[in-house]
Design a protein around this motif. Structure first.
Motif, PDB file in Angstrom:
ATOM      1  N   UNK A  98     -14.249  16.591  62.533  1.00 45.95           N
ATOM      2  CA  UNK A  98     -13.961  15.654  61.468  1.00 45.95           C
ATOM      3  C   UNK A  98     -13.325  16.419  60.197  1.00 45.95           C
ATOM      4  N   UNK A  99     -14.075  17.469  60.173  1.00 49.82           N
ATOM      5  CA  UNK A  99     -13.615  18.341  58.695  1.00 49.82           C
ATOM      6  C   UNK A  99     -12.075  18.738  58.899  1.00 49.82           C
ATOM      7  N   UNK A 100     -11.575  18.986  59.903  1.00 48.07           N
ATOM      8  CA  UNK A 100     -10.228  19.477  60.106  1.00 48.07           C
ATOM      9  C   UNK A 100      -9.099  18.307  60.363  1.00 48.07           C
ATOM     10  N   UNK A 101      -9.824  17.278  60.646  1.00 53.39           N
ATOM     11  CA  UNK A 101      -8.868  15.934  60.827  1.00 53.39           C
ATOM     12  C   UNK A 101      -8.304  15.899  62.256  1.00 53.39           C
ATOM     13  N   UNK A 102      -9.378  16.585  63.323  1.00 49.46           N
ATOM     14  CA  UNK A 102      -8.988  16.267  64.732  1.00 49.46           C
ATOM     15  C   UNK A 102      -9.238  15.024  65.221  1.00 49.46           C
ATOM     16  N   UNK A 103      -8.279  14.086  64.880  1.00 46.16           N
ATOM     17  CA  UNK A 103      -8.585  12.623  65.351  1.00 46.16           C
ATOM     18  C   UNK A 103      -7.336  12.010  65.858  1.00 46.16           C
ATOM     19  N   UNK A 104      -6.218  12.846  66.116  1.00 42.54           N
ATOM     20  CA  UNK A 104      -4.965  11.986  66.363  1.00 42.54           C
ATOM     21  C   UNK A 104      -4.081  12.987  67.342  1.00 42.54           C
ATOM     22  N   UNK A 105      -3.238  12.390  68.179  1.00 42.17           N
ATOM     23  CA  UNK A 105      -2.574  13.232  68.928  1.00 42.17           C
ATOM     24  C   UNK A 105      -1.780  14.271  68.341  1.00 42.17           C
ATOM     25  N   UNK A 106      -1.146  14.122  67.129  1.00 41.87           N
ATOM     26  CA  UNK A 106      -0.430  15.382  66.439  1.00 41.87           C
ATOM     27  C   UNK A 106      -1.415  16.514  66.147  1.00 41.87           C
ATOM     28  N   UNK A 107      -2.479  16.069  65.571  1.00 41.91           N
ATOM     29  CA  UNK A 107      -3.732  17.389  65.218  1.00 41.91           C
ATOM     30  C   UNK A 107      -4.241  17.984  66.547  1.00 41.91           C
ATOM     31  N   UNK A 108      -4.167  17.034  67.823  1.00 43.03           N
ATOM     32  CA  UNK A 108      -4.571  17.824  68.965  1.00 43.03           C
ATOM     33  C   UNK A 108      -3.701  18.776  69.372  1.00 43.03           C
ATOM     34  N   UNK A 109      -2.271  18.221  69.349  1.00 43.85           N
ATOM     35  CA  UNK A 109      -1.073  19.150  69.788  1.00 43.85           C
ATOM     36  C   UNK A 109      -1.191  20.556  68.848  1.00 43.85           C
ATOM     37  N   UNK A 110      -1.353  20.299  67.542  1.00 45.41           N
ATOM     38  CA  UNK A 110      -1.661  21.700  66.867  1.00 45.41           C
ATOM     39  C   UNK A 110      -2.544  22.464  67.155  1.00 45.41           C
ATOM     40  N   UNK A 111      -3.895  21.769  67.100  1.00 46.97           N
ATOM     41  CA  UNK A 111      -4.966  22.352  67.506  1.00 46.97           C
ATOM     42  C   UNK A 111      -4.889  23.252  68.842  1.00 46.97           C
ATOM     43  N   UNK A 112      -4.298  22.443  69.969  1.00 53.02           N
ATOM     44  CA  UNK A 112      -4.040  23.186  71.142  1.00 53.02           C
ATOM     45  C   UNK A 112      -3.224  24.634  71.258  1.00 53.02           C
TER      46      UNK A 112
END
Length: 163
Positions: A98-112
């Motif tokens: 939640x703190x890093x905004x990991x809640x949508x496909x785009x953020x998941x792509x960048x996170x991965x």
């Protein structure tokens, strides 16, 4: 297969961010691993590169070590470093999502792309939102491939110049 369930439109919209995150992730992970290797007294380029490669993923470490002629002890250490990273990503992801905004496909792509460890990213994202797993797992898979290409060649040559 790792992108099964992902929407093509989401993947296209995040193309540049995903590619950029892959390069940043590999370079930063490798650099941190190399710094750790140096801080533990490793001075030869082969050991530094192999341990740095392990911090990219536990797959990139042994691939790199085998390619550049590392001792089996250093290869084993690179695997251990990669496993520690994987476990950390797996356990910390739900805490910081939640703190890093990991809640949508785009953020998941960048996170991965930034974290890279496929098992850690997939497990961490599954704990956050199972719908995000294909997005993070896809870039994490490319991360491993990019690491296997970059580290034994470009990164090794850079370390060899300085050590």
């Amino acid at each position: 297969a790792t992108a099964y369930g992902a929407k093509l439109s989401d993947l296209k919209a995040s193309g540049f961010a995903g590619i950029f995150s892959l390069f940043v992730g590999v370079i930063v992970s490798f650099s941190l691993g190399a710094i750790i290797a140096i801080s533990f007294g490793y001075e030869d380029p082969i050991s530094i590169t192999t341990i740095g490669a392990g911090s990219v993923t536990f797959v990139v470490g042994p691939v790199t070590g085998s390619a550049i002629g590392a001792d089996s002890e250093v290869i084993a250490l690179s695997i251990a470093v990669g496993l520690v990273k994987s476990i950390l990503v797996m356990t910390v992801t739900p805490v910081v999502a939640k703190r890093i905004g990991l809640d949508n496909p785009r953020s998941a792509i960048v996170f991965g792309g930034v974290m890279g460890t496929n098992s850690g990213v997939a497990a961490g994202l599954a704990a956050v939102d199972p719908k995000l797993v294909p997005y993070g797992a896809m870039t994490a898979t490319f991360y491993t491939a990019l690491g296997c290409l970059m580290v034994p060649s470009i990164m090794f040559l850079l370390i060899d110049v300085f050590f």
